[in-house]
Design a protein around this motif. Structure first.
Motif, short mmCIF file in Angstrom:
data_model
loop_
_atom_site.label_atom_id
_atom_site.label_comp_id
_atom_site.label_asym_id
_atom_site.label_seq_id
_atom_site.Cartn_x
_atom_site.Cartn_y
_atom_site.Cartn_z
N ARG A 33 -12.22 54.87 0.62
CA ARG A 33 -11.72 54.37 -0.64
C ARG A 33 -12.87 54.21 -1.63
NH1 ARG A 33 -10.20 49.45 -0.51
NH2 ARG A 33 -10.90 48.95 1.60
N GLU A 63 -13.84 51.80 -3.63
CA GLU A 63 -14.65 50.60 -3.57
C GLU A 63 -15.55 50.57 -2.33
OE1 GLU A 63 -12.40 47.04 -3.60
OE2 GLU A 63 -11.22 47.51 -1.82
N ARG A 123 -10.20 51.75 -7.63
CA ARG A 123 -10.89 51.15 -6.50
C ARG A 123 -10.17 51.36 -5.17
NH1 ARG A 123 -12.33 45.62 -8.06
NH2 ARG A 123 -13.17 45.57 -5.95
N HIS A 124 -8.85 51.48 -5.18
CA HIS A 124 -8.12 51.64 -3.92
C HIS A 124 -7.77 53.09 -3.61
CE1 HIS A 124 -7.94 47.34 -3.65
NE2 HIS A 124 -7.25 47.24 -4.77
#
Length: 262
Positions: free
Chosen positions: A93, A95, A133-134
């Motif tokens: 992912r 992040e 971010r995801h």
């Protein structure tokens, strides 16, 4: 902050240096763009600047200390580096990838703390990828991926960004986004060294250009000093006009084959 003098790099088994007697200096609040034809030594130069390639002669200093004297983790706290190509074995992912930038600050086997997560969040937002971010990195566009990589470099809290072809294979809009972002970061106090083939963007955004040809710096200075038709024609082997001015700097227009004006 980052300085080279008479820097020469010669790879084993070669007769000619990849980089020969090049000097440069990168200071806070400025962008230096390294330009030149394919094979002119641009990537070798930046890799030598950050200690990934050993100099055959000359010196490289980071904050007044020889680059070879910096431990990797210590160096990573000062310099954020984006290579031309990069592959990850897993579809992390976004992040998680940005969090990799904190490793230089963590003790072995230590977990991310509150401040680390604050830096990660701030870096995501600064690179304008907070809404990604995801997302898995294998779902990103080229421009999104480059901004994620810049966010990861920012998570290192560096004082210098060194970017090797950060806009390669990007469209016009994404090229502009990357250069605008790097210019904003330098305005906030970072130093930046950018390798690029985009001469016109380099001239518009960088404070100084260094033009390499066959490993040598054939010109260096403010964009107007380097963006000269006679010089660029000799280095790139193609007739050009340099007569337009955009953002106060000259811009290059290649001529058609046969020498006619575009």
């Amino acid at each position: 902050m980052l300085r080279a003098a008479n820097l020469t790099v010669r790879y084993p088994g070669t007769t000619q240096p990849a980089v020969e007697r090049v000097g440069m200096e990168s200071v806070a609040g400025t962008m230096v763009a390294i330009v030149g034809p394919n094979g002119s030594g641009k990537s070798t130069l930046v890799r030598a600047l950050i200690g990934l390639v050993a100099a055959t002669e000359g010196l490289v200093e980071l904050e007044g200390r020889p680059i070879a004297g910096w431990a990797p983790a210590e160096r990573a706290r000062r310099v954020g580096f984006l290579s031309q190509r990069e592959e990850y074995p897993f579809a992390w992912r976004v992040e998680e990838v940005v969090a990799f930038g904190r490793y230089a600050w963590l003790a072995p086997l230590a977990s991310l703390g509150k401040r680390d997560r604050e830096v990660i969040d701030r870096s995501l937002q600064r690179a304008d990828v907070g809404d990604l971010r995801h997302r898995k990195i294998d779902t990103l566009s080229g421009g999104e991926w480059q901004r994620v990589r810049i966010a990861r470099a920012l998570a290192q809290e560096p004082r210098i960004l060194v970017l090797d072809e950060p806009t390669a294979a990007l469209d016009l809009g994404h090229e502009m986004e990357i250069f605008e972002l790097v210019r904003e970061l330098t305005a906030e106090g970072l130093a930046a060294v950018v390798v690029t083939h985009q001469l016109n963007l380099a001239a518009r955004f960088a404070n100084q250009l260094i033009l390499l040809d066959r490993g040598k710096a054939v010109a260096a200075g403010v964009p107007a000093q380097v963006m000269r038709a006679d010089l660029l024609e000799r280095v790139f082997g193609w007739p050009v006009d340099v007569d337009r001015v955009v953002d106060g700097v000259p811009q290059l227009v290649p001529r058609r084959r046969g020498g006619s004006h575009p």
